[in-house]
Design an enzyme around this catalytic site. Structure first.
Site, PDB file in Angstrom:
ATOM      1  CG  ASP A  81      -0.229  -0.255   2.528  1.00 49.47           C
ATOM      2  OD1 ASP A  81       1.018  -0.373   2.525  1.00 49.47           O
ATOM      3  OD2 ASP A  81      -0.901  -0.361   3.575  1.00 49.47           O
ATOM      4  CG  HIS A  82       3.144   2.482   3.296  1.00 48.44           C
ATOM      5  ND1 HIS A  82       2.195   1.611   3.763  1.00 48.44           N
ATOM      6  CD2 HIS A  82       3.316   3.398   4.274  1.00 48.44           C
ATOM      7  CE1 HIS A  82       1.818   1.985   4.970  1.00 48.44           C
ATOM      8  NE2 HIS A  82       2.483   3.068   5.311  1.00 48.44           N
ATOM      9  CG  ASP A 146       1.636   1.487   9.527  1.00 49.87           C
ATOM     10  OD1 ASP A 146       2.179   1.820   8.462  1.00 49.87           O
ATOM     11  OD2 ASP A 146       0.876   2.238  10.167  1.00 49.87           O
ATOM     12  NE  ARG A 436       1.985   9.565  12.579  1.00 46.71           N
ATOM     13  CZ  ARG A 436       2.367   8.290  12.623  1.00 46.71           C
ATOM     14  NH1 ARG A 436       3.002   7.775  11.588  1.00 46.71           N
ATOM     15  NH2 ARG A 436       2.141   7.570  13.678  1.00 46.71           N
ATOM     16  CB  SER A 631       6.803   6.167  11.096  1.00 45.74           C
ATOM     17  OG  SER A 631       7.198   4.930  10.587  1.00 45.74           O
ATOM     18  NE  ARG A 633       8.830   6.183   8.559  1.00 48.94           N
ATOM     19  CZ  ARG A 633       8.370   7.380   8.191  1.00 48.94           C
ATOM     20  NH1 ARG A 633       9.198   8.390   8.043  1.00 48.94           N
ATOM     21  NH2 ARG A 633       7.104   7.572   7.953  1.00 48.94           N
TER      22      ARG A 633
HETATM   23  C1  MIC Z   1       3.085   6.497   8.585  1.00 47.76           C
HETATM   24  O1  MIC Z   1       1.873   6.707   8.636  1.00 47.76           O
HETATM   25  O2  MIC Z   1       3.948   7.281   9.014  1.00 47.76           O
HETATM   26  C2  MIC Z   1       3.564   5.188   8.001  1.00 47.76           C
HETATM   27  C3  MIC Z   1       4.264   5.485   6.750  1.00 47.76           C
HETATM   28  O3  MIC Z   1       2.456   4.367   7.726  1.00 47.76           O
HETATM   29  C4  MIC Z   1       4.477   4.525   9.018  1.00 47.76           C
HETATM   30  C5  MIC Z   1       5.101   3.290   8.541  1.00 47.76           C
HETATM   31  C6  MIC Z   1       6.313   3.494   7.690  1.00 47.76           C
HETATM   32  O4  MIC Z   1       7.077   4.413   7.921  1.00 47.76           O
HETATM   33  O5  MIC Z   1       6.510   2.672   6.792  1.00 47.76           O
HETATM   34  C7  MIC Z   1       3.809   4.229  10.358  1.00 47.76           C
HETATM   35  O6  MIC Z   1       2.829   4.829  10.703  1.00 47.76           O
HETATM   36  O7  MIC Z   1       4.317   3.385  11.112  1.00 47.76           O
HETATM   37 FE1  SF4 Z   2      -0.711   4.713   5.026  1.00 50.61          FE
HETATM   38 FE2  SF4 Z   2       0.355   5.421   7.382  1.00 50.61          FE
HETATM   39 FE3  SF4 Z   2      -1.077   7.152   5.922  1.00 50.61          FE
HETATM   40 FE4  SF4 Z   2      -2.275   5.149   7.063  1.00 50.61          FE
HETATM   41  S1  SF4 Z   2      -1.210   6.793   8.098  1.00 50.61           S
HETATM   42  S2  SF4 Z   2      -2.611   5.839   4.990  1.00 50.61           S
HETATM   43  S3  SF4 Z   2      -0.764   3.526   6.914  1.00 50.61           S
HETATM   44  S4  SF4 Z   2       0.883   6.242   5.381  1.00 50.61           S
END
Ligand code: MIC
Ligand code: SF4
Length: 742
Positions: A81-82, A146, A436, A631, A633
């Site tokens: 998805d990302h 995630d 976010r 995140s 990550r």
């Molecule tokens: C996000 O919303 O910041 C992400 C991208 O989904 C991250 C995961 C990632 O960095 O791959 C998260 O929320 O953990």
């Molecule tokens: Fe994707 Fe993270 Fe955004 Fe949700 S918050 S849509 S998991 S990047």
């Protein structure tokens, strides 16, 4: 579950909250034998499931491949998805993603096939929506790589976001460790109505708790306002609990969950839940007298709750819509809204979309013209297919909307809004229903001010084109020059004709995957097999240099940016080139501009750090509060580790990042005395003087030698237990697993 809950109640000696029931019924050792102290005891748990998304799964699975196991020990899924960039629209974007990222998708698919992992193809949907529709269940415990895994709390789960190394523990059949969380109770009185949506509940909670107020705690929602809300609305609230740092959030089982389970073809789960329903919510005494049982109680009256917009640059800066006009003036926020974006993992339920569509419909009904651009990112193919069938996509198309692929897209910088000109993009305002809004997050432009609101409010604002449009009171002028008001949004909790989908996008793994070959090309720029980290030697913790003292907010987006860098998530050395490039240097307030103490010259953070590495000098990163917010990550820990940073010393950490640092064998430390942050100078040399005595609950001593020869002694705290100290000593948690499995 009943037996375990009863045993726990007896041991704890009082009625239990729902979160406690779920935690105590998922102990690694089975039936509880002791009562745990919240906020203090480390406890081993046995989660029921694991979910990973493509951007974090690469590192998680590269690590899992070292664990020496033929198959995952618990049901696990991977979701693509990302890595799908939003540019033109769903079809073209998905095609492009399949071309540009096929190497990574093929890798994930073959690893999934080999190790018995369910695989959701690109386009199937965003991990959290797919999990809610298919896998989440009341009373369950899951972890996911995630931070918004917490979304599944909407179905009464304890669902927790973790780094990949934590997921490896569970996939490898080992216990998963967590400090027994504290409990925050949120009592929702009254009922949602009119323009107010579930999103406004969490925007208000973020206002109250701030981005770090939920750290180390589970938030449990209850009261009339909770039970009268849809299951997917509960999901939204739990989802954004990540934005207050909460370990997770959850709701007691109620009829909305029953309805949702049945609508998503899981009558068997609903029936099973009904049989144990008293265990799927708190004991009645707890909600009757919450102050006695929770560590903190918040009360929100939904009858008086206003729609909110939170932002810019932080999800906890809340402005009720009636105050926006004033706030925008005071802060000089551009009032013209360029784009309204709805959808994402947070807000793309049938209810959200149908309510937003009821506003879009009024554009033609009332002869209005939509002033801002408008985009939709559906959360899953099932939702997309159903809303298309029911005519909502057409309604949005009529207001000039772009429908992006069922993927993260604009939520994580995968929005090609400015081509290669994002870095110097114009100052502008956008509103979205995501979670976010850190700087640069949506479109890479540091000058984009993003405000978070409900899909309903985002749609209304996009129609009006103004940030300070309050649909509750304000009129619009239509194309005939008449004053009109938007009617309150209306929608359906669940599709009246049921959900439908043609190809949900799921691939089941082979029964026996032992013959499946996983290929990683040694010349790939996207994927790189991992080399075990060498333990950090105590001697190297003397004569260390400062890499950067980060000023202010330093989220995982600042430490390891997403957007264009997502393409390197499977290649540690390549992605390391973005390490801390977003962090603000406290000495010159610039990003990616730090002093190299060996040469006296200033340069980028990754380059400077590579110089230290070449000279075999370990470094330290210093930061402020809630360091590593955002995140899950683990790249934000693995990259500094790979480049030779040994310690991260901050005022406070976000939970997942702190664990990620520990798992990768680094030192995650906090100032015993916060103001010692000010003692750290740009030319400092550091010595850990008593690292040989590294032990649980014993602070460490750090000596900072300044350029003028003077010294400061800084006491630093840590939260390592014995097992975590052995991760440090072995070089990483994975090294320890390998040793134990050898
Ligand atoms: C996000 O919303 O910041 C992400 C991208 O989904 C991250 C995961 C990632 O960095 O791959 C998260 O929320 O953990
Ligand atoms: Fe994707 Fe993270 Fe955004 Fe949700 S918050 S849509 S998991 S990047």
């Amino acid at each position: 579950m009943g037996e375990r809950v009863e045993k726990a109640r007896e041991l704890v000696g009082r009625p239990l909250a729902l979160a406690e029931k779920i935690l105590y019924s998922h102990l690694w050792d089975g039936t509880p034998t002791q009562s745990f102290t919240r906020g203090k005891d480390y406890v081993d748990f046995a989660p029921d499931r694991v979910a990973c998304q493509d951007a974090t799964a690469q590192m998680a699975l590269l690590q899992f491949m070292h664990a020496g196991k033929p198959k995952v020990a618990v049901p696990t899924t991977v979701h693509c998805d990302h890595l799908i960039q939003a540019k033109v629209g769903a079809e073209a974007d998905l095609k492009r993603a399949n071309e540009t990222s096929n190497e990574v998708f093929d890798f994930l698919e073959s690893v999934s096939n080999k190790y018995g992992i369910g695989f959701w193809k690109p386009g199937a949907g965003i991990i959290h929506q797919v999990v809610l529709e298919n896998y989440a269940f009341p009373g369950g415990m899951m972890i996911g790589t995630d931070s918004h895994t917490v979304n599944a709390g909407g179905l009464g789960m304890v669902a927790i976001g973790v780094g990949g190394a934590d997921a490896v523990d569970v996939m490898a059949g080992m216990a998963w460790e967590l400090k027994f969380p504290k409990l925050i109770g949120v009592k929702l009185t009254g009922r949602l109505s009119g323009w107010t949506a579930p999103k406004d509940v969490i925007l208000k909670v973020a206002d109250i708790l701030t981005v770090k107020g939920g750290t180390g705690a589970i938030i449990e929602y209850f009261g009339e306002g909770a039970t009268s809300m849809s299951c997917t609305g509960k999901g939204t609230i739990c989802n954004m609990g990540a934005e207050v740092g909460a370990t997770t959030s959850t709701f007691g089982y109620d009829e909305s969950m029953d309805r949702y389970l049945r609508a998503t073809d899981r009558a068997d789960v609903a029936d099973a839940a009904l049989e144990v329903k008293e265990h799927l919510t708190a004991d009645p005494e707890v909600y009757a007298n919450p102050e006695k049982y929770f560590d903190q109680v918040i009360e929100i009256d939904l009858d008086t709750l206003e729609p909110h917009l939170n932002g810019p640059f932080t999800p906890d800066l809340a402005t009720p819509i009636s105050k926006m006009s004033e706030a925008a003036k005071e802060n000089d926020w551009p009032l013209n809204v360029e784009v309204g974006l709805i959808g994402s993992c947070t807000n793309s339920s049938y209810e959200d979309i149908s309510r937003a569509a009821s506003l879009a419909q009024q554009v033609s009904d009332k002869n209005l013209k939509t002033k801002s651009d408008f985009t939709i990112t559906p959360g899953s193919e099932q939702v997309r297919y159903t809303i298309e069938r029911d005519g909502f996509i057409e309604t949005f198309n009529n207001i000039g909307a772009t429908v992006f692929a069922n993927a993260c897209g604009p939520c994580i910088g995968m929005w090609d809004r400015y081509g290669d000109k994002a870095a110097n993009g114009p100052r502008n305002t956008i509103v979205h229903s995501f979670n976010r809004n850190f700087a640069k997050r949506a479109d890479g432009n540091p000058n984009t001010l993003a405000f978070v609101g409900s899909p309903e409010l985002v749609t209304a604002i996009a129609i009006a084109g103004r940030l300070d449009f309050n649909p509750v009171t304000d009129k619009l002028i239509n194309e005939d020059g008449e004053e009109v008001m938007l009617d309150e949004p209306r929608g359906y909790e669940l599709p009246p004709e049921g959900f439908a989908v043609e190809d949900a996008g799921y691939l089941a793994p082979e029964e026996d995957g032992s013959g499946v070959e996983v290929v990683v090309s040694p010349t790939s720029e996207r994927l790189q097999l991992l080399e075990p980290f060498e333990p950090i030697k105590p001697e190297s913790l003397k004569g260390m240099k400062l890499l950067i003292k980060a000023f202010g907010k330093c989220t995982t987006d600042h430490i390891s940016m997403a957007g264009p860098w997502l393409r390197y998530r499977g290649h540690l050395d390549n992605i390391a080139n973005n390490t801390l490039i977003g962090a603000v240097n406290a000495y010159n307030k610039k990003t990616n501009f730090v002093k190299n103490q060996l040469t006296g010259e200033y340069g980028g953070v990754p380059d400077t750090q590579r110089e230290y590495k070449k000279a075999a000098i370990k470094t330290i990163v210093v930061g402020d509060h809630n360091y590593g917010e955002g995140s899950s990550r683990e790249h934000a820990a693995m990259q500094p580790r790979h480049l030779g940073v040994a310690a991260v010393l901050v005022k406070s950490f976000a939970r997942i990042h702190e664990t990620n640092l520990k798992k990768q064998g680094m030192l995650a430390l906090t100032f015993a005395n916060e103001s010692d942050y000010d003692l750290i100078q740009e030319d400092d040399t550091f010595n850990f003087v008593d690292i040989e005595d590294f032990a649980p609950e014993k602070p460490l001593t750090l000596e900072a030698e300044h350029a003028d020869g003077s010294k400061d002694t800084i006491i630093v705290n840590h939260s390592y237990n014995d097992a975590q100290i052995s991760w440090f000593k072995e070089g990483s948690a994975l090294n320890l697993i390998k040793k134990e499995n050898a």
